[in-house]
Design a protein around this motif. Structure first.
Motif, PDB file in Angstrom:
ATOM      1  N   GLY A  38       0.929  -1.312  -0.054  1.00 55.43           N
ATOM      2  CA  GLY A  38       0.169  -0.107  -0.092  1.00 55.43           C
ATOM      3  C   GLY A  38       0.836   1.394   0.049  1.00 55.43           C
ATOM      4  N   VAL A  39       1.972   1.302   0.954  1.00 55.42           N
ATOM      5  CA  VAL A  39       2.805   2.407   0.783  1.00 55.42           C
ATOM      6  C   VAL A  39       3.716   2.652  -0.298  1.00 55.42           C
ATOM      7  CG1 VAL A  39       4.824   3.548   2.165  1.00 55.42           C
ATOM      8  CG2 VAL A  39       2.737   2.514   3.239  1.00 55.42           C
ATOM      9  N   GLY A  40       4.173   1.272  -0.874  1.00 57.60           N
ATOM     10  CA  GLY A  40       5.129   1.436  -2.133  1.00 57.60           C
ATOM     11  C   GLY A  40       4.370   1.599  -3.134  1.00 57.60           C
ATOM     12  N   LEU A  41       3.204   1.050  -3.423  1.00 55.86           N
ATOM     13  CA  LEU A  41       2.407   1.639  -4.401  1.00 55.86           C
ATOM     14  C   LEU A  41       1.809   2.765  -4.697  1.00 55.86           C
ATOM     15  CD1 LEU A  41       0.693  -1.703  -5.350  1.00 55.86           C
ATOM     16  CD2 LEU A  41       2.502  -0.965  -6.612  1.00 55.86           C
ATOM     17  N   ASN A  42       1.649   3.510  -3.668  1.00 59.02           N
ATOM     18  CA  ASN A  42       1.364   4.959  -3.678  1.00 59.02           C
ATOM     19  C   ASN A  42       2.564   6.052  -3.743  1.00 59.02           C
ATOM     20  OD1 ASN A  42      -1.682   4.593  -3.425  1.00 59.02           O
ATOM     21  ND2 ASN A  42      -1.607   4.235  -1.521  1.00 59.02           N
ATOM     22  N   ALA A  43       3.610   5.278  -3.335  1.00 56.11           N
ATOM     23  CA  ALA A  43       4.566   6.532  -3.381  1.00 56.11           C
ATOM     24  C   ALA A  43       5.567   6.316  -4.658  1.00 56.11           C
ATOM     25  CB  ALA A  43       5.519   6.089  -2.129  1.00 56.11           C
ATOM     26  N   LYS A  44       5.381   5.523  -5.518  1.00 63.01           N
ATOM     27  CA  LYS A  44       5.998   5.287  -6.705  1.00 63.01           C
ATOM     28  C   LYS A  44       5.896   6.523  -7.650  1.00 63.01           C
ATOM     29  CE  LYS A  44       2.855   2.928  -9.720  1.00 63.01           C
ATOM     30  NZ  LYS A  44       2.709   2.116 -10.732  1.00 63.01           N
ATOM     31  N   PRO A  45       7.000   6.750  -8.282  1.00 62.98           N
ATOM     32  CA  PRO A  45       6.883   7.895  -9.055  1.00 62.98           C
ATOM     33  C   PRO A  45       5.942   7.566 -10.591  1.00 62.98           C
ATOM     34  CG  PRO A  45       8.843   6.790  -9.605  1.00 62.98           C
ATOM     35  CD  PRO A  45       8.248   6.058  -8.370  1.00 62.98           C
ATOM     36  N   ASP A  46       5.045   8.639 -10.913  1.00 63.29           N
ATOM     37  CA  ASP A  46       4.589   8.540 -12.228  1.00 63.29           C
ATOM     38  C   ASP A  46       5.111   8.413 -13.351  1.00 63.29           C
ATOM     39  OD1 ASP A  46       2.131   8.183 -13.681  1.00 63.29           O
ATOM     40  OD2 ASP A  46       1.435  10.290 -13.267  1.00 63.29           O
ATOM     41  N   LEU A  47       5.368   7.287 -13.837  1.00 63.53           N
ATOM     42  CA  LEU A  47       6.399   7.215 -15.147  1.00 63.53           C
ATOM     43  C   LEU A  47       5.645   6.938 -16.650  1.00 63.53           C
ATOM     44  CD1 LEU A  47       9.182   5.464 -13.514  1.00 63.53           C
ATOM     45  CD2 LEU A  47       9.055   7.689 -13.910  1.00 63.53           C
ATOM     46  N   THR A  48       4.182   7.453 -16.347  1.00 64.18           N
ATOM     47  CA  THR A  48       3.440   7.024 -17.788  1.00 64.18           C
ATOM     48  C   THR A  48       3.905   7.925 -18.821  1.00 64.18           C
ATOM     49  OG1 THR A  48       1.600   8.440 -16.844  1.00 64.18           O
ATOM     50  CG2 THR A  48       1.615   6.224 -16.373  1.00 64.18           C
ATOM     51  N   LEU A  49       3.456   7.599 -19.963  1.00 63.14           N
ATOM     52  CA  LEU A  49       3.957   8.282 -21.267  1.00 63.14           C
ATOM     53  C   LEU A  49       2.880   9.387 -21.210  1.00 63.14           C
ATOM     54  CD1 LEU A  49       5.404   8.483 -23.712  1.00 63.14           C
ATOM     55  CD2 LEU A  49       3.376   6.955 -24.740  1.00 63.14           C
ATOM     56  N   GLU A  50       1.932   9.532 -20.754  1.00 64.84           N
ATOM     57  CA  GLU A  50       0.988  10.734 -20.594  1.00 64.84           C
ATOM     58  C   GLU A  50       1.499  11.673 -19.884  1.00 64.84           C
ATOM     59  OE1 GLU A  50      -0.061   7.568 -20.279  1.00 64.84           O
ATOM     60  OE2 GLU A  50      -1.305   7.103 -22.137  1.00 64.84           O
ATOM     61  N   THR A  51       1.906  11.455 -18.725  1.00 64.97           N
ATOM     62  CA  THR A  51       2.439  12.431 -17.870  1.00 64.97           C
ATOM     63  C   THR A  51       3.645  13.061 -18.225  1.00 64.97           C
ATOM     64  OG1 THR A  51       1.635  11.118 -15.803  1.00 64.97           O
ATOM     65  CG2 THR A  51       3.286  12.856 -15.576  1.00 64.97           C
ATOM     66  N   TRP A  52       4.637  12.417 -18.905  1.00 65.94           N
ATOM     67  CA  TRP A  52       5.771  12.882 -19.715  1.00 65.94           C
ATOM     68  C   TRP A  52       5.377  13.846 -20.770  1.00 65.94           C
ATOM     69  CZ3 TRP A  52       7.498  12.166 -24.616  1.00 65.94           C
ATOM     70  CH2 TRP A  52       8.869  12.738 -24.945  1.00 65.94           C
ATOM     71  N   ALA A  53       4.451  13.268 -21.559  1.00 64.47           N
ATOM     72  CA  ALA A  53       4.043  14.032 -22.528  1.00 64.47           C
ATOM     73  C   ALA A  53       3.230  15.543 -22.345  1.00 64.47           C
ATOM     74  CB  ALA A  53       3.114  13.421 -23.738  1.00 64.47           C
ATOM     75  N   HIS A  54       2.570  15.536 -21.179  1.00 66.24           N
ATOM     76  CA  HIS A  54       2.051  16.470 -20.539  1.00 66.24           C
ATOM     77  C   HIS A  54       3.173  17.567 -19.876  1.00 66.24           C
ATOM     78  CE1 HIS A  54      -1.186  18.890 -18.689  1.00 66.24           C
ATOM     79  NE2 HIS A  54      -0.486  18.910 -17.408  1.00 66.24           N
ATOM     80  N   GLN A  55       4.014  16.981 -19.545  1.00 65.18           N
ATOM     81  CA  GLN A  55       4.937  18.067 -18.927  1.00 65.18           C
ATOM     82  C   GLN A  55       5.881  18.520 -20.204  1.00 65.18           C
ATOM     83  OE1 GLN A  55       5.916  18.819 -15.820  1.00 65.18           O
ATOM     84  NE2 GLN A  55       4.202  17.555 -14.777  1.00 65.18           N
ATOM     85  N   LYS A  56       6.306  17.899 -21.085  1.00 60.95           N
ATOM     86  CA  LYS A  56       6.835  18.508 -22.210  1.00 60.95           C
ATOM     87  C   LYS A  56       5.967  19.299 -22.996  1.00 60.95           C
ATOM     88  CE  LYS A  56      10.838  16.053 -22.233  1.00 60.95           C
ATOM     89  NZ  LYS A  56      11.975  16.931 -22.051  1.00 60.95           N
ATOM     90  N   ALA A  57       4.653  19.287 -23.051  1.00 57.38           N
ATOM     91  CA  ALA A  57       3.818  20.317 -23.607  1.00 57.38           C
ATOM     92  C   ALA A  57       3.637  21.570 -22.850  1.00 57.38           C
ATOM     93  CB  ALA A  57       2.481  19.396 -23.894  1.00 57.38           C
ATOM     94  N   LEU A  58       3.838  21.435 -21.516  1.00 63.58           N
ATOM     95  CA  LEU A  58       3.769  22.611 -20.687  1.00 63.58           C
ATOM     96  C   LEU A  58       5.070  23.425 -20.780  1.00 63.58           C
ATOM     97  CD1 LEU A  58       1.915  21.160 -17.363  1.00 63.58           C
ATOM     98  CD2 LEU A  58       1.218  22.731 -19.170  1.00 63.58           C
ATOM     99  N   GLU A  59       6.299  22.643 -20.847  1.00 60.77           N
ATOM    100  CA  GLU A  59       7.478  23.385 -21.059  1.00 60.77           C
ATOM    101  C   GLU A  59       7.539  24.139 -22.341  1.00 60.77           C
ATOM    102  OE1 GLU A  59      10.499  20.387 -20.721  1.00 60.77           O
ATOM    103  OE2 GLU A  59      10.006  19.801 -18.545  1.00 60.77           O
ATOM    104  N   ARG A  60       6.856  23.401 -23.477  1.00 62.75           N
ATOM    105  CA  ARG A  60       6.753  24.091 -24.749  1.00 62.75           C
ATOM    106  C   ARG A  60       6.111  25.408 -24.905  1.00 62.75           C
ATOM    107  NH1 ARG A  60       6.570  18.894 -28.627  1.00 62.75           N
ATOM    108  NH2 ARG A  60       8.385  18.209 -28.126  1.00 62.75           N
ATOM    109  N   LEU A  61       4.724  25.407 -24.011  1.00 65.28           N
ATOM    110  CA  LEU A  61       4.176  26.495 -23.953  1.00 65.28           C
ATOM    111  C   LEU A  61       4.718  27.636 -23.193  1.00 65.28           C
ATOM    112  CD1 LEU A  61       0.507  25.031 -23.367  1.00 65.28           C
ATOM    113  CD2 LEU A  61       1.122  26.162 -25.418  1.00 65.28           C
ATOM    114  N   GLU A  62       5.383  27.055 -22.109  1.00 66.27           N
ATOM    115  CA  GLU A  62       6.035  28.260 -21.344  1.00 66.27           C
ATOM    116  C   GLU A  62       7.155  28.872 -22.235  1.00 66.27           C
ATOM    117  OE1 GLU A  62       8.584  28.189 -17.380  1.00 66.27           O
ATOM    118  OE2 GLU A  62       6.999  26.703 -17.457  1.00 66.27           O
ATOM    119  N   ALA A  63       8.063  28.019 -22.826  1.00 59.63           N
ATOM    120  CA  ALA A  63       8.983  28.611 -23.785  1.00 59.63           C
ATOM    121  C   ALA A  63       8.593  29.535 -24.854  1.00 59.63           C
ATOM    122  CB  ALA A  63       9.773  27.483 -24.497  1.00 59.63           C
TER     123      ALA A  63
END
Length: 117
Positions: A78-103
């Motif tokens: 329960g603790v380990g699965l809730n604390a794992k980092p979010d490494l999904t492709l959608e999250t990565w793409a969302h972060q990259k899109a936000l960086e491009r918009l900011e740039a």
């Protein structure tokens, strides 16, 4: 085309075994119906009769380690699965899109405005 002889031999052997077991069904010397085995459950959980009032059931040797290990496994998962980092492709793409918009917004903000004529 394969020969039919092995199939007929196997079918004959299977038929003889099945007929011999069916003949033994009528006998009372079955391993499930020997004296000491119940024919039907007696209605109690795990066929254990209830203890007299005031007595508690004694734990078996395996129960405490099993329960402790099960509880700790649930807690660790329960603790380990809730604390794992979010490494999904959608999250990565969302972060990259936000960086491009900011740039892009920084480029637009730093460009000189031509409306001051």
């Amino acid at each position: 085309m394969p020969s039919v002889k092995p199939f007929s031999a196997a079918a004959g052997m299977l038929r003889s075994r099945l007929t011999s077991t069916l003949r033994q069904r009528g006998d009372a010397t079955n391993r499930w119906t020997t004296p000491g085995h119940q024919e039907r459950p007696n209605g109690y959980f795990l066929n254990r009769t209830p203890l007299p009032p005031g007595q508690s059931r004694k734990w078996e040797d395996w129960e405490l380690p099993c329960y402790v290990t099960s509880f700790l496994t649930i807690v660790i998962l329960g603790v380990g699965l809730n604390a794992k980092p979010d490494l999904t492709l959608e999250t990565w793409a969302h972060q990259k899109a936000l960086e491009r918009l900011e740039a892009q917004q920084q480029i637009i903000a730093s460009a000189p405005s031509d409306e001051s004529d």
